[in-house]
Design a protein around this motif. Structure first.
Motif, PDB file in Angstrom:
ATOM      1  N   THR A  68       0.813  -1.217   0.000  1.00  0.00           N
ATOM      2  CA  THR A  68       0.000   0.000   0.000  1.00  0.00           C
ATOM      3  C   THR A  68       0.849   1.271   0.000  1.00  0.00           C
ATOM      4  N   ASP A  69       2.095   1.174  -0.480  1.00  0.00           N
ATOM      5  CA  ASP A  69       2.907   2.381  -0.647  1.00  0.00           C
ATOM      6  C   ASP A  69       2.519   3.026  -1.975  1.00  0.00           C
ATOM      7  N   TYR A  70       1.390   3.691  -1.970  1.00  0.00           N
ATOM      8  CA  TYR A  70       0.846   4.243  -3.212  1.00  0.00           C
ATOM      9  C   TYR A  70       1.664   5.421  -3.743  1.00  0.00           C
ATOM     10  N   ASP A  71       2.549   5.962  -2.927  1.00  0.00           N
ATOM     11  CA  ASP A  71       3.357   7.106  -3.355  1.00  0.00           C
ATOM     12  C   ASP A  71       4.715   6.688  -3.912  1.00  0.00           C
ATOM     13  N   ALA A  72       4.954   5.390  -4.056  1.00  0.00           N
ATOM     14  CA  ALA A  72       6.293   4.917  -4.405  1.00  0.00           C
ATOM     15  C   ALA A  72       6.782   5.491  -5.728  1.00  0.00           C
ATOM     16  N   VAL A  73       5.938   5.473  -6.767  1.00  0.00           N
ATOM     17  CA  VAL A  73       6.383   5.965  -8.076  1.00  0.00           C
ATOM     18  C   VAL A  73       6.517   7.484  -8.048  1.00  0.00           C
ATOM     19  N   LEU A  74       5.576   8.141  -7.395  1.00  0.00           N
ATOM     20  CA  LEU A  74       5.676   9.599  -7.286  1.00  0.00           C
ATOM     21  C   LEU A  74       6.968   9.990  -6.581  1.00  0.00           C
ATOM     22  N   LYS A  75       7.318   9.256  -5.532  1.00  0.00           N
ATOM     23  CA  LYS A  75       8.571   9.547  -4.820  1.00  0.00           C
ATOM     24  C   LYS A  75       9.774   9.264  -5.710  1.00  0.00           C
ATOM     25  N   ALA A  76       9.684   8.231  -6.559  1.00  0.00           N
ATOM     26  CA  ALA A  76      10.794   7.938  -7.466  1.00  0.00           C
ATOM     27  C   ALA A  76      11.020   9.069  -8.455  1.00  0.00           C
ATOM     28  N   TYR A  77       9.954   9.743  -8.842  1.00  0.00           N
ATOM     29  CA  TYR A  77      10.068  10.850  -9.792  1.00  0.00           C
ATOM     30  C   TYR A  77      10.500  12.164  -9.131  1.00  0.00           C
ATOM     31  N   THR A  78      10.387  12.252  -7.835  1.00  0.00           N
ATOM     32  CA  THR A  78      10.644  13.533  -7.171  1.00  0.00           C
ATOM     33  C   THR A  78      12.040  14.096  -7.426  1.00  0.00           C
ATOM     34  N   PRO A  79      13.117  13.287  -7.410  1.00  0.00           N
ATOM     35  CA  PRO A  79      14.442  13.883  -7.674  1.00  0.00           C
ATOM     36  C   PRO A  79      14.645  14.350  -9.111  1.00  0.00           C
ATOM     37  N   PHE A  80      13.778  13.908 -10.032  1.00  0.00           N
ATOM     38  CA  PHE A  80      13.993  14.172 -11.453  1.00  0.00           C
ATOM     39  C   PHE A  80      12.911  15.059 -12.078  1.00  0.00           C
ATOM     40  N   THR A  81      12.118  15.681 -11.245  1.00  0.00           N
ATOM     41  CA  THR A  81      11.090  16.610 -11.717  1.00  0.00           C
ATOM     42  C   THR A  81      11.035  17.801 -10.774  1.00  0.00           C
TER      43      THR A  81
ATOM     44  N   ALA B  48       8.201  19.496 -10.106  1.00  0.00           N
ATOM     45  CA  ALA B  48       6.901  19.523  -9.421  1.00  0.00           C
ATOM     46  C   ALA B  48       6.225  18.184  -9.639  1.00  0.00           C
ATOM     47  N   GLN B  49       5.483  17.733  -8.632  1.00  0.00           N
ATOM     48  CA  GLN B  49       4.782  16.455  -8.705  1.00  0.00           C
ATOM     49  C   GLN B  49       3.401  16.639  -8.072  1.00  0.00           C
ATOM     50  N   THR B  50       2.447  15.839  -8.518  1.00  0.00           N
ATOM     51  CA  THR B  50       1.119  15.891  -7.907  1.00  0.00           C
ATOM     52  C   THR B  50       0.350  14.612  -8.207  1.00  0.00           C
ATOM     53  N   ARG B  51      -0.615  14.319  -7.348  1.00  0.00           N
ATOM     54  CA  ARG B  51      -1.645  13.346  -7.674  1.00  0.00           C
ATOM     55  C   ARG B  51      -2.951  14.117  -7.788  1.00  0.00           C
TER      56      ARG B  51
ATOM     57  N   THR C 277      -6.795  15.060  -7.876  1.00  0.00           N
ATOM     58  CA  THR C 277      -8.043  14.658  -7.228  1.00  0.00           C
ATOM     59  C   THR C 277      -9.133  15.584  -7.749  1.00  0.00           C
ATOM     60  N   PRO C 278     -10.379  15.248  -7.534  1.00  0.00           N
ATOM     61  CA  PRO C 278     -11.439  16.174  -7.955  1.00  0.00           C
ATOM     62  C   PRO C 278     -11.323  17.546  -7.288  1.00  0.00           C
ATOM     63  N   GLN C 279     -10.725  17.580  -6.109  1.00  0.00           N
ATOM     64  CA  GLN C 279     -10.616  18.846  -5.390  1.00  0.00           C
ATOM     65  C   GLN C 279      -9.463  19.720  -5.897  1.00  0.00           C
ATOM     66  N   ASN C 280      -8.362  19.106  -6.346  1.00  0.00           N
ATOM     67  CA  ASN C 280      -7.192  19.926  -6.699  1.00  0.00           C
ATOM     68  C   ASN C 280      -6.890  19.969  -8.185  1.00  0.00           C
ATOM     69  N   ALA C 281      -7.615  19.204  -9.003  1.00  0.00           N
ATOM     70  CA  ALA C 281      -7.217  18.973 -10.397  1.00  0.00           C
ATOM     71  C   ALA C 281      -7.017  20.261 -11.184  1.00  0.00           C
ATOM     72  N   VAL C 282      -7.942  21.185 -11.094  1.00  0.00           N
ATOM     73  CA  VAL C 282      -7.866  22.403 -11.912  1.00  0.00           C
ATOM     74  C   VAL C 282      -6.622  23.208 -11.549  1.00  0.00           C
ATOM     75  N   ALA C 283      -6.416  23.449 -10.267  1.00  0.00           N
ATOM     76  CA  ALA C 283      -5.268  24.248  -9.846  1.00  0.00           C
ATOM     77  C   ALA C 283      -3.956  23.526 -10.126  1.00  0.00           C
ATOM     78  N   GLU C 284      -3.910  22.214  -9.880  1.00  0.00           N
ATOM     79  CA  GLU C 284      -2.661  21.475 -10.038  1.00  0.00           C
ATOM     80  C   GLU C 284      -2.273  21.294 -11.500  1.00  0.00           C
TER      81      GLU C 284
ATOM     82  N   TYR D 216       5.716  15.797 -13.015  1.00  0.00           N
ATOM     83  CA  TYR D 216       5.082  14.480 -12.959  1.00  0.00           C
ATOM     84  C   TYR D 216       3.682  14.620 -12.371  1.00  0.00           C
ATOM     85  N   MET D 217       2.688  14.132 -13.110  1.00  0.00           N
ATOM     86  CA  MET D 217       1.282  14.303 -12.749  1.00  0.00           C
ATOM     87  C   MET D 217       0.574  12.955 -12.801  1.00  0.00           C
ATOM     88  N   GLU D 218       0.072  12.494 -11.669  1.00  0.00           N
ATOM     89  CA  GLU D 218      -0.690  11.245 -11.644  1.00  0.00           C
ATOM     90  C   GLU D 218      -2.173  11.539 -11.839  1.00  0.00           C
ATOM     91  N   LEU D 219      -2.760  10.863 -12.799  1.00  0.00           N
ATOM     92  CA  LEU D 219      -4.193  10.987 -13.090  1.00  0.00           C
ATOM     93  C   LEU D 219      -4.861   9.669 -12.701  1.00  0.00           C
TER      94      LEU D 219
END
Length: 568
Positions: free
Chosen positions: A126-139, A141-144, A146-153, A169-172
């Motif tokens: 359940t480490d759902y952030d694993a890939v996002l964390k892998a991208y963090t040193p090479f991007t 800005a990163q985001t996942r 959600t319906p609440q943040n999608a427009v701004a992010e 890096y943007m997770e949809l």
């Protein structure tokens, strides 16, 4: 009272596509996977995008990199885990080389996160952030989403990629692409923020004062000069002040090589004497985004003046003073406008090269010197030249380019195989220009399948492949006869017919200079693929010097490079 922003409703996936359309990325690179399929359906229904469809995610990332170098921004679409991690080397290269890519990763449905479900394409935890964390040193800005943040992010990440000239890096999540959200009606503007007024004014005055008082001013440019589009301002400034310009090897061709003030490439001790003197003896060196990397500094043999002006994309260092929120293009425009011309600027140099058809070719087996003489005679104004790390890159650096050329290389990250994917991207970004791929056999084997994508899209690169039995550039570093530097011999010129049956590609195997000269004379009505057979010990002098210097930096005084016969 300020007017309210007009808003409407649309799905998250459609809004993301709308923003990508507004910022000018009509081609989407990537590989389909179950977590991004719903987004790709929306993409096809939008009917304003071309899905490139790459052979693998790594190649897709390379292609997105090449595309962004020409167009200013690109989009890469991958799927969770297996796709994203396959692409990460290409994205890391873009980060290293300051290339803005919007990576959209179709990711796990939000319901899986809410309910702690174990899903495929994960580590089964359940480490759902694993890939996002892998991208963090090479991007940057990163985001996942959600319906609440999608427009701004969505807006934040796209704008950040463009402003910072690096990937994001943007997770949809796969179960939100069809959810409706309220969105602004206004298009997304790709603009740099204005500089701080006082910092800009003070910094401009200091630079103008130093340049005009200097006895031997000079300009040295690195990647920032290209990514922030300031070549015109620099050439205008050089013309007004009669200032010589040199370039780090990352930005060959960015300064017009027929400009009368362009000296050539600065690579530390490996530079031409006049280039080295102009840079190292300057009493006011204007350094544009210069980074001191082993492969761009002649193995740290450079000697830049300590009192130089270091101007980056958004900040400047001048002696003890640091100027933040000063943006490069605005700054250089102000500096160029503020200086007075010292005298009538010199006239541009005339580009002259013996056409390939008129080069006097030697008899006998094809050698590097004759090969590059013929390539030089083949290059013409406006060409895009993509040079692979190693022998091809070293030979390419020695070319004298006519006006309007673009030279693409990965001088810092140096991931072999990069160029085969990259040329696909450059061709889609600039279909009206000729694209010349300079690549070696070892590098080509890593990403060769992307030739099929070029042929499927009816693209017409001119591919120069050196077949010399393996990693010749590595033989100059360590392992002249090491089996680890040998590779399988392919029938390279036959591959276009294998990868796209019925192709009209013109393919050649050349073993002499005369045969290469004849191949260069054929009509360019389709892909041209030239396999040039050369001796594995034949290497351009620049590559030999670079390899020996790299061995000293890498292995130190007790390294194997000091053994007899271990290096070319």
């Amino acid at each position: 009272m300020p007017s309210k922003t007009t808003r409407s409703t649309m799905t998250i996936g459609d809004f993301l596509l709308r923003r990508l359309r507004e910022v000018g990325t009509p081609h989407l690179f990537g590989v389909a996977g179950d977590f991004n399929l719903e987004f790709l359906v929306q993409m096809e229904e939008d009917n304003e995008f071309t899905w490139v469809g790459n052979c693998n995610e790594l190649n897709a990332a390379y292609a997105a990199d090449g595309y962004a170098r020409i167009s200013g921004l690109s989009t890469l679409v991958v799927t969770n885990g297996v796709g994203a991690l396959s692409a990460i080397n290409g994205v890391a290269g873009a980060y290293s080389e300051y290339v803005p890519i919007v990576t959209v990763c179709g990711s796990l449905p939000l319901k899986a996160l809410d309910r702690n479900l174990l899903m495929h394409h994960t580590s089964a935890d359940t480490d759902y952030d694993a890939v996002l964390k892998a991208y963090t040193p090479f991007t940057v800005a990163q985001t996942r989403l959600t319906p609440q943040n999608a427009v701004a992010e969505i807006d934040r990440l796209i704008l950040t990629a463009w402003q910072r000239k690096r990937p994001v890096y943007m997770e949809l999540p796969s179960d939100i692409a069809y959810l409706d959200v309220e969105v602004p009606a206004e298009p997304l503007d790709l603009v740099m923020p204005p500089s701080d007024t006082e910092r800009l004014s003070t910094c401009t005055d200091e630079i103008v004062t130093r340049l005009t008082r200097a006895r031997s001013p000079a300009i040295l440019v690195d990647i920032a000069a290209d990514r922030y589009g300031v070549a015109d301002e620099l050439q205008e400034l050089a013309g007004k002040l009669q200032v010589p310009i040199a370039a780090i090897n990352t930005v060959k061709g960015v300064i017009d090589e027929t400009c009368p003030y362009f000296l050539g490439l600065y690579v530390g001790a490996g530079s031409a004497p006049e280039v080295r003197k102009a840079v190292e003896d300057s009493d006011c060196l204007l350094a544009i985004g210069v980074r001191r990397v082993d492969t761009t500094s002649g193995g740290f043999s450079d000697a830049l003046p300590t009192e130089r002006i270091d101007a980056r994309g958004d900040a400047v260092d001048i002696g003890p003073d640091n100027y933040q929120a000063v943006y490069l293009k605005e700054l250089l425009r102000r500096v160029a406008d503020s200086v007075s011309s010292r005298e009538q600027p010199a006239s541009p140099r005339t580009y002259s090269a013996v056409p390939a058809s008129e080069v006097a070719v030697p008899s006998g087996p094809l050698e590097q010197n004759a090969y590059w003489d013929l390539v030089q005679g083949f290059v013409r104004e406006g060409d895009v030249i993509i040079a692979e790390d190693g022998t091809s890159e070293a030979g390419g650096w020695g070319l004298h380019l006519p006006p309007g050329c673009t030279f693409v290389t990965q001088a810092v990250w140096g991931s072999i195989g990069y160029t085969v994917g990259s040329v696909l991207g450059t061709m889609l970004a600039a279909p009206d220009r000729r694209h010349l791929l300079l690549v070696g056999d070892g590098s080509f084997q890593l990403t060769a399948q992307e030739v099929s994508t070029m042929l499927r899209h009816d693209l017409k690169p001119i591919i120069f492949l050196i077949n010399n039995g393996g990693y010749t550039i590595e033989r100059t570093i360590c392992g002249k006869d090491g089996k680890f530097n040998d590779i399988a011999n392919w029938s390279y010129a036959d591959l276009p017919k294998v990868l796209h049956p019925g192709t009209n590609a013109r393919t050649f195997v050349v073993k002499t200079a005369a045969e290469l000269q004849a191949a260069l004379a054929v009509p360019h009505d389709g892909m041209i693929f030239i396999e040039a057979i050369m001796d594995k010990y034949d290497v351009p002098p620049a590559a030999l010097a670079s390899g020996h210097k790299m061995a000293e930096v890498d292995y130190g005084p007790r390294g194997p490079q000091h053994r007899p016969g271990i290096q070319l």
